[in-house]
Design a protein around this motif. Structure first.
Motif, PDB file in Angstrom:
ATOM      1  N   VAL A  28     -15.139 -13.017 -10.074  1.00  0.00           N
ATOM      2  CA  VAL A  28     -14.137 -13.793  -9.321  1.00  0.00           C
ATOM      3  C   VAL A  28     -12.734 -13.252  -9.567  1.00  0.00           C
ATOM      4  N   THR A  29     -12.455 -12.919 -10.838  1.00  0.00           N
ATOM      5  CA  THR A  29     -11.128 -12.389 -11.155  1.00  0.00           C
ATOM      6  C   THR A  29     -10.911 -11.048 -10.471  1.00  0.00           C
ATOM      7  N   LEU A  30     -11.915 -10.238 -10.488  1.00  0.00           N
ATOM      8  CA  LEU A  30     -11.801  -8.938  -9.836  1.00  0.00           C
ATOM      9  C   LEU A  30     -11.606  -9.092  -8.339  1.00  0.00           C
ATOM     10  N   SER A  31     -12.308 -10.035  -7.725  1.00  0.00           N
ATOM     11  CA  SER A  31     -12.164 -10.269  -6.274  1.00  0.00           C
ATOM     12  C   SER A  31     -10.751 -10.725  -5.935  1.00  0.00           C
ATOM     13  N   LEU A  32     -10.195 -11.642  -6.751  1.00  0.00           N
ATOM     14  CA  LEU A  32      -8.834 -12.113  -6.500  1.00  0.00           C
ATOM     15  C   LEU A  32      -7.822 -10.980  -6.623  1.00  0.00           C
ATOM     16  N   VAL A  33      -8.014 -10.148  -7.632  1.00  0.00           N
ATOM     17  CA  VAL A  33      -7.082  -9.030  -7.823  1.00  0.00           C
ATOM     18  C   VAL A  33      -7.143  -8.093  -6.636  1.00  0.00           C
ATOM     19  N   LEU A  34      -8.360  -7.799  -6.138  1.00  0.00           N
ATOM     20  CA  LEU A  34      -8.499  -6.925  -4.992  1.00  0.00           C
ATOM     21  C   LEU A  34      -7.887  -7.531  -3.728  1.00  0.00           C
ATOM     22  N   MET A  35      -8.076  -8.839  -3.529  1.00  0.00           N
ATOM     23  CA  MET A  35      -7.489  -9.514  -2.366  1.00  0.00           C
ATOM     24  C   MET A  35      -5.969  -9.469  -2.412  1.00  0.00           C
ATOM     25  N   LEU A  36      -5.397  -9.713  -3.593  1.00  0.00           N
ATOM     26  CA  LEU A  36      -3.943  -9.664  -3.703  1.00  0.00           C
ATOM     27  C   LEU A  36      -3.416  -8.260  -3.452  1.00  0.00           C
ATOM     28  N   MET A  37      -4.128  -7.281  -3.954  1.00  0.00           N
ATOM     29  CA  MET A  37      -3.696  -5.911  -3.728  1.00  0.00           C
ATOM     30  C   MET A  37      -3.787  -5.548  -2.247  1.00  0.00           C
ATOM     31  N   ALA A  38      -4.859  -5.997  -1.585  1.00  0.00           N
ATOM     32  CA  ALA A  38      -5.024  -5.712  -0.161  1.00  0.00           C
ATOM     33  C   ALA A  38      -3.939  -6.403   0.663  1.00  0.00           C
ATOM     34  N   ALA A  39      -3.646  -7.674   0.337  1.00  0.00           N
ATOM     35  CA  ALA A  39      -2.606  -8.397   1.071  1.00  0.00           C
ATOM     36  C   ALA A  39      -1.249  -7.746   0.878  1.00  0.00           C
ATOM     37  N   GLY A  40      -0.958  -7.353  -0.360  1.00  0.00           N
ATOM     38  CA  GLY A  40       0.320  -6.697  -0.600  1.00  0.00           C
ATOM     39  C   GLY A  40       0.429  -5.379   0.134  1.00  0.00           C
ATOM     40  N   LEU A  41      -0.661  -4.613   0.121  1.00  0.00           N
ATOM     41  CA  LEU A  41      -0.649  -3.343   0.834  1.00  0.00           C
ATOM     42  C   LEU A  41      -0.505  -3.549   2.334  1.00  0.00           C
ATOM     43  N   TYR A  42      -1.215  -4.574   2.867  1.00  0.00           N
ATOM     44  CA  TYR A  42      -1.134  -4.868   4.305  1.00  0.00           C
ATOM     45  C   TYR A  42       0.283  -5.272   4.685  1.00  0.00           C
ATOM     46  N   HIS A  43       0.859  -6.135   3.875  1.00  0.00           N
ATOM     47  CA  HIS A  43       2.217  -6.601   4.166  1.00  0.00           C
ATOM     48  C   HIS A  43       3.205  -5.428   4.093  1.00  0.00           C
ATOM     49  N   TRP A  44       3.052  -4.577   3.085  1.00  0.00           N
ATOM     50  CA  TRP A  44       3.980  -3.445   2.921  1.00  0.00           C
ATOM     51  C   TRP A  44       3.857  -2.468   4.075  1.00  0.00           C
ATOM     52  N   VAL A  45       2.594  -2.197   4.485  1.00  0.00           N
ATOM     53  CA  VAL A  45       2.379  -1.258   5.582  1.00  0.00           C
ATOM     54  C   VAL A  45       2.988  -1.790   6.872  1.00  0.00           C
ATOM     55  N   PHE A  46       2.764  -3.094   7.161  1.00  0.00           N
ATOM     56  CA  PHE A  46       3.298  -3.652   8.408  1.00  0.00           C
ATOM     57  C   PHE A  46       4.815  -3.721   8.386  1.00  0.00           C
ATOM     58  N   LEU A  47       5.386  -4.099   7.267  1.00  0.00           N
ATOM     59  CA  LEU A  47       6.847  -4.134   7.197  1.00  0.00           C
ATOM     60  C   LEU A  47       7.429  -2.737   7.363  1.00  0.00           C
ATOM     61  N   LYS A  48       6.858  -1.783   6.648  1.00  0.00           N
ATOM     62  CA  LYS A  48       7.373  -0.412   6.745  1.00  0.00           C
ATOM     63  C   LYS A  48       7.158   0.141   8.150  1.00  0.00           C
ATOM     64  N   GLY A  49       5.965  -0.153   8.737  1.00  0.00           N
ATOM     65  CA  GLY A  49       5.704   0.329  10.087  1.00  0.00           C
ATOM     66  C   GLY A  49       6.618  -0.310  11.114  1.00  0.00           C
ATOM     67  N   ALA A  50       6.906  -1.613  10.947  1.00  0.00           N
ATOM     68  CA  ALA A  50       7.792  -2.289  11.895  1.00  0.00           C
ATOM     69  C   ALA A  50       9.218  -1.777  11.788  1.00  0.00           C
ATOM     70  N   ARG A  51       9.661  -1.498  10.553  1.00  0.00           N
ATOM     71  CA  ARG A  51      11.023  -1.009  10.376  1.00  0.00           C
ATOM     72  C   ARG A  51      11.183   0.429  10.883  1.00  0.00           C
ATOM     73  N   GLU A  52      10.181   1.245  10.616  1.00  0.00           N
ATOM     74  CA  GLU A  52      10.262   2.648  11.019  1.00  0.00           C
ATOM     75  C   GLU A  52       9.637   2.902  12.385  1.00  0.00           C
ATOM     76  N   ARG A  53       9.177   1.801  13.017  1.00  0.00           N
ATOM     77  CA  ARG A  53       8.633   1.875  14.359  1.00  0.00           C
ATOM     78  C   ARG A  53       7.469   2.869  14.479  1.00  0.00           C
TER      79      ARG A  53
END
Length: 327
Positions: A28-53
């Motif tokens: 369970v702990t490993l799953s939560l860590v992976l989900m948080l990492m995926a969400a952070g990566l998704y958010h970072w990619v979309f923000l960076k992609g939106a800013r840099e078009r």
């Protein structure tokens, strides 16, 4: 479950024992860590992609934003349509209120022109097309102003109606003695004490001693005393120079300064003063001049302005307090 960890030379080893509970907690702990990492990566990619078009990310962002804008516009349109329907209902009620106000105003003697009220005002609602926010706001402002004007008009009409009602209550239209026949009426007659022509200045109601006498209208008692000719006498001032007089009572039930309501008992029938039998002598005076009380009793609240009757020709006229012999 056992795990044995050894180094490269197989010189040392370390054994780890995991029970079922520990294993589930670790997963369970490993799953939560992976989900948080995926969400952070998704958010970072979309923000960076939106800013840099970035092409793909920009398209996805525009699609999401467009969908949100459509939902918001649809929500606002539904609310504006609901507000427009409510405004239409309010305008219809305002038109009904206008018609009612004109009818009540005619009864109260008030016209909308007295308050500079425009009764022809409608609204900005247009059938068959959606309204903008500015049009709805403008219609609300118009209704707010119109409501204030109608409030002023209805307040004035209420004041006029209350004033008319009070004036009507202050006019002597109620018979002072119930179920009592009239003996002598207002007018010229032969005075029973002198045998000469004299003006009988009121109405005589034949009644037994002790019968209740009530006020013909509301007012203030200005006289409650024993008079040498009227006997026990009550006078009530109704305002505007209008006074009623009640004479020959056996007992007075009010005193000077009392506030009297229409129909309130003020005295009892008697035969005191210049009288030949038990009865009530009832007078109505306008500006100090006796008038025919029957004109008031039959007038239903109107105040007739009538001069005192002229003396008959070729007769020596004299105005005396009534002898009030009932007949």
């Amino acid at each position: 479950m056992h795990f044995i960890i050894t180094d490269a030379r197989m010189a040392r080893s370390h054994a780890i024992h995991l029970s079922g509970t520990r294993l589930v907690s670790a997963l369970v702990t490993l799953s939560l860590v992976l989900m948080l990492m995926a969400a952070g990566l998704y958010h970072w990619v979309f923000l960076k992609g939106a800013r840099e078009r970035w092409p793909v990310v920009g398209t996805l962002v525009r699609f999401v934003v467009h969908d949100e804008m459509e939902q918001r516009d649809r929500f606002m349109r539904e609310n504006l349509d609901a507000m427009a329907r409510r405004l239409g209902e309010m305008q219809a009620r305002m038109l009904q209120l206008d018609a009612l106000g004109e009818r009540v105003g005619s009864l109260a003697g008030v016209s909308p022109q007295e308050l500079h009220v425009n009764t022809a005002r409608g609204g900005a609602l247009v059938e068959g097309r959606p309204l903008s926010l500015q049009e709805v706001k403008g219609t609300l402002d118009d209704l707010d102003q119109l409501t204030g004007e109608r409030t002023d008009l209805l307040t004035v009409m209420e004041s006029r109606l209350i004033d008319q009602r009070l004036k009507k209550m202050m006019v002597p239209t109620q018979v002072p003695v119930s179920n009592a026949p009239i003996g002598s009426r207002f007018g010229w007659r032969i005075d029973p004490f002198t045998g000469r022509q004299a003006l009988h200045t009121g109405l005589d109601y034949q009644a037994v001693v002790g019968s209740p006498i009530v006020a013909a209208a509301g007012g203030i008692v200005v006289t409650a005393e024993l008079h040498p000719e009227y006997g026990n006498m009550v006078e009530i001032d109704h305002g505007n120079g209008l006074v009623t007089r009640y004479g020959h009572a056996s007992k007075l039930l009010v005193k000077k300064g009392d506030l009297i309501k229409r129909g309130q008992q003020i005295a009892l029938v008697g035969t005191t003063g210049r009288s030949t039998g038990p009865h009530l002598h009832f007078e109505v005076l306008v500006q100090g001049v006796q008038q025919d009380p029957q004109k008031f009793l039959a007038g239903g609240g109107s105040v007739p302005a009538m001069p005192a009757p002229a003396a008959p020709q070729h007769v020596a006229a004299m105005v005396l307090p009534p002898d009030h012999r009932p007949h």
